[in-house]
Design a protein around this motif. Structure first.
Motif, short mmCIF file in Angstrom:
data_model
loop_
_atom_site.label_atom_id
_atom_site.label_comp_id
_atom_site.label_asym_id
_atom_site.label_seq_id
_atom_site.Cartn_x
_atom_site.Cartn_y
_atom_site.Cartn_z
N ILE B 121 0.84 -1.20 0.00
CA ILE B 121 0.00 0.00 0.00
C ILE B 121 0.87 1.25 0.00
O ILE B 121 0.65 2.20 -0.76
N ASN B 122 1.90 1.21 0.82
CA ASN B 122 2.81 2.35 0.90
C ASN B 122 3.47 2.61 -0.45
O ASN B 122 3.56 3.76 -0.91
N GLU B 123 3.88 1.55 -1.08
CA GLU B 123 4.52 1.65 -2.40
C GLU B 123 3.55 2.26 -3.42
O GLU B 123 3.92 3.13 -4.22
N ILE B 124 2.28 1.80 -3.38
CA ILE B 124 1.28 2.31 -4.32
C ILE B 124 1.03 3.79 -4.10
O ILE B 124 1.05 4.60 -5.04
N LEU B 125 0.82 4.17 -2.83
CA LEU B 125 0.54 5.58 -2.54
C LEU B 125 1.74 6.45 -2.91
O LEU B 125 1.59 7.54 -3.46
N ASP B 130 4.22 10.48 -6.33
CA ASP B 130 5.32 10.80 -7.22
C ASP B 130 4.82 11.20 -8.61
O ASP B 130 5.30 12.15 -9.22
N THR B 131 3.83 10.45 -9.09
CA THR B 131 3.25 10.75 -10.40
C THR B 131 2.60 12.12 -10.39
O THR B 131 2.75 12.91 -11.33
N TYR C 241 1.09 4.97 -11.48
CA TYR C 241 1.92 5.83 -12.32
C TYR C 241 1.17 6.42 -13.50
O TYR C 241 1.74 7.08 -14.35
N LEU C 242 -0.15 6.15 -13.57
CA LEU C 242 -0.95 6.75 -14.64
C LEU C 242 -1.46 8.12 -14.21
O LEU C 242 -1.65 8.38 -13.02
N SER C 243 -1.69 9.01 -15.18
CA SER C 243 -2.32 10.30 -14.87
C SER C 243 -3.82 10.08 -14.72
O SER C 243 -4.35 9.06 -15.17
#
Lengths: 254, 254, 254, 254, 254
Positions: B121-125, B130-131, C241-243
């Motif tokens: 979850i942390n990685e996804i958020l 970042d995006t 990583y998608l907009s």
């Protein structure tokens, strides 16, 4: 009272005004529309940039620059060593109600007394330090922005004046004074930027660095107290952050 | 509505136009070919730099700068504390269907309800944060680029005007006005850069910082909920990111 | 074909040439020795800086800026999810011979099929990504260097012209045109820098960022395939990583 | 005595004064009010920026730049190898009372003799190194600030002079000399910045880098002594930080 | 021999001298005191900044820029693969006395043969790489400093010339030539900076990057040899650092 800041500001303006008065009537340097476009334009550009509250807050911050906040690492270290000694002898809980002048150190110790784990305390203090740094940086950014915008507004004013002068050159005697007026906004922009805004931004930056250093020292202190380091280790660890002069003064005291 | 931005933009332009009007007919400052080379040239250079869609998107971003997005960390913290308390009592799954106004917090909690591991979850958020940062930075880059290109285009326009003037100096009376026209593009470039583009780029930068701060807070909140931290720990951890004013206001409410 | 770049370049040059033609004969802006010293001098300074091959390669890179490379993260994510599902069901070796359009993803999967350890694969892909980044950065550096050297060469040309003009002021009628010619090199330098070199350098920078983002996504995908993550986890990880637009488009497709 | 600094400073000023004297009476370049506004204004702006003590300290730092501090890594390495050999044979405590010329190395060894754990010693030395770096950086910052403020003050002085000149153009014969005087402050600002302040700031930066390198070497040495590395390993580790010339000189000695 | 550097330097100077000769007698551009103040002043400011030895060393470094050092990663990779294969078959000690053209790779292998632990070898090689990088950076810094100081010295010279001219305007015919002479130092400063110093500094930077890349490759190679990686893994790891062209060339060879 931070005397140097006041002397610097008044002295700098004094030198400039004196230099103006030396060469003729000082009123020649006074031009309300010019002042309006440079100072007003700079404030307007800053408003685009920042919220209303931020700009008003900046004035408060500006005034703060004239008052010195003392940060005495030597005193802080002594306090930490005392607290650590007491904690080792009588347990961490005995620090409850201790009089700790440094609020950041007090907060860290209180969290320890409350029984939070050292890593969590460290995380909390790091979060507060980071938030303070960001808040201060934003204040500096306002003045840096003003410091780089004022000369630009001065140039815009001068260009407007030059265009007006160039389109109306029938009276040669008027060219000189018109150009003088046109140059005034560039002068205003330079004075605002290099005497009022940039040095204050630099001063606030220095202040932040000092406060961060003091708070970082307090964090290392809290960590040492919680770990139960002995006095000699704490002393050595914290003294590493003193300047040679501060160490010499401390040795003299002892 | 972000009033300060609007006031700043209109006020800045008003001061400049007023200053122009003060010295003579304002039409003297109006020159279509000059405007075309500066504004057109800046847009063209930006097109080289960015895709068509990016440039059109930039206009949307520009307008967004006039609308304030409120980010209230105090509210977010309260929500996190409530959610954490509920999760501790009734289990993580009980958060399913909870009404969570902050979409980033909601997303993190939903992933937790779905049973993903905290690290994932942390990685996804972190990936989403970042995006977002990269996307925002690109928008700012467009205006920064325009802000540095506009003065260059202004200089190109002025040089073209000067060359034309210098090659045709038979009529001395025409020199002044010709030079005035030549200077206009430099003036346009400066106004575009220092009133329209640079401050908006700075504003977008500030916005991004605020949004990143809010989202980072939500991430810490999600982490704490998943770890099952108790209320006091969560409160202390998250309060570290409040400003002194926000903490004071919160204490008053309580 | 990257239309925006072409339009920007031709449009920018068109505006400048149009502006020149408006004020008189365009040939007045044409000066071979001036062009030689600015463009030639810039190329010579770049040759000092770079190897012969690098400078010739830069021209190829320059032309590439006009051709768009599509990087579609949505498609890449779909492929990764499919591959991961297949690998979970039939084993990693079943991916041998799969048709994978993205060469970087294909390379990572092939290394996995070949039986290399995930850490080593990660190291290899990171090495390739890093090498690509360095190679691209160097290309950008050439144009950045040219963009900062061209105005300097323009200034050198103008200074030479001014010195020649000033030493020969017996004919007042010649002063204007001589100065016009002297200014031309400054104009050339500005046009080369701000229309031809700087925007292309920025464009190449944008391209590199896009390509790095796409390749990083592929790396995360390879890692997930090798770890045997389930579809939902992979989907969530990569969608981060998608907009927002890309996510909306994807949701619509589904 | 750091001869190069002295030669550079006197030589630079000498060339400038010589160039002034060549073209006419040197007194034409002497203007007390101009000097006052540039040098005084720079000092005032620095006072805003820094505390009184910091500005006075800066003068001391300035003078230090003329005295070379020798940092001989080869000697330091020899000492470390000797100490390590002794510590391996006779125990760490045998280093008590050893004559160690480098004070930083001496401090690290003493902490080891006192029985502190290697990680804590490393932490302490890193803290001292960091504090030194910050202290030095602040000194450099003062001169960098002065170096960027002096030209600005020079420009302010010139603008004041130009405005005065332009408003009083009745006597054409006075225009030239008035403008000459106005330009003097720009000249003063440039000389102060580029001959006195900027090069000294750069020199102090170089000094700091050297000292940091020497102290880092000492830290690696202390670590190796405490770990009990054998001579060959220590020698290889530390020699890595020598320049080819220093290694050649060392090989010759051996 | 690095032909591009030589062509660039001679070509750049040739274009400038040609452009000077085109407009009249070239001797008009020759002014000994002007050259003295710009070149001499730059060297003096550099002396303040750097030790005597550093400045003399810089000349040697300057000349080195004309000689190309070949760094062939393909060859290095082949050697590493061979060495690794031999080490796997006959043991690490069998590499004793091997002919290894790359001195950095040779050093790493020798340390392995000497029986040092891989982590220590890595530390030693990283130390050497870091020392090289610092040494090279310092050389570049000298030329960057000269490149930014030369225009400043040119401006100082021009200001001196202007002041002298302005104070002596009785002979109108002398004004032009006097101003021409004053401008010459600005021209000298620009030529020195943009043709002689800045491009060489950039070239040295490129060289350093190449050498660092080559040495980093060697470090990865040494690590792989010591770990006993098999040929395919080493090949894949190291090939990641080749450019597409180098890989294509390698594939062709094979």
């Amino acid at each position: 009272m931070d005397l140097a800041t006041l002397i610097g500001l008044l002295g700098g303006l004094g030198l400039i005004v004196g230099s103006m008065a030396l060469g003729g009537p000082i009123m020649a340097f006074f031009n309300v529309p010019g002042l309006l476009i440079v100072l007003g334009g700079t404030i307007m550009a800053t408003l685009i940039n920042e919220s209303m509250g931020q700009v008003i807050g900046a004035i408060k911050v500006y005034l703060q620059a004239f008052f010195e906040k003392k940060a005495d690492p030597t005193e802080l270290i002594e306090k930490v060593v005392d607290l650590a000694a007491k904690a080792r002898k009588e347990g961490l809980v005995s620090l409850e109600g201790e009089d700790i002048p440094d609020p950041f150190l007090a907060r860290g110790v209180q969290l320890g007394v409350d029984g939070l784990a050292p890593e969590i305390i460290n995380e909390i203090l790091a979060g507060e330090l980071d938030t303070m740094k960001k808040r201060h940086t934003r204040g500096q950014t306002v003045f840096r922005f003003m410091g780089s915008t004022a000369p630009a507004m001065g140039m815009i004013g001068t260009l407007i004046g030059l265009v007006q002068m160039l389109q109306n050159m029938s009276d040669p005697a008027a060219i000189g004074p018109s150009m003088a007026v046109a140059l005034l906004t560039t002068l205003y922009g330079a004075i605002l930027a290099f005497v009022l805004f940039q040095p204050i931004a630099s001063k606030l930056e220095q202040r932040t660095k000092q406060e961060v250093a003091q708070k970082s020292l307090a964090m290392i202190g809290v960590e040492s107290i919680l770990k139960g380091d002995n006095s000699m280790v704490i002393q050595s660890k914290l003294d590493a952050y003193l300047s040679p002069e501060q160490r010499a003064a401390k040795a003299e005291d002892a």
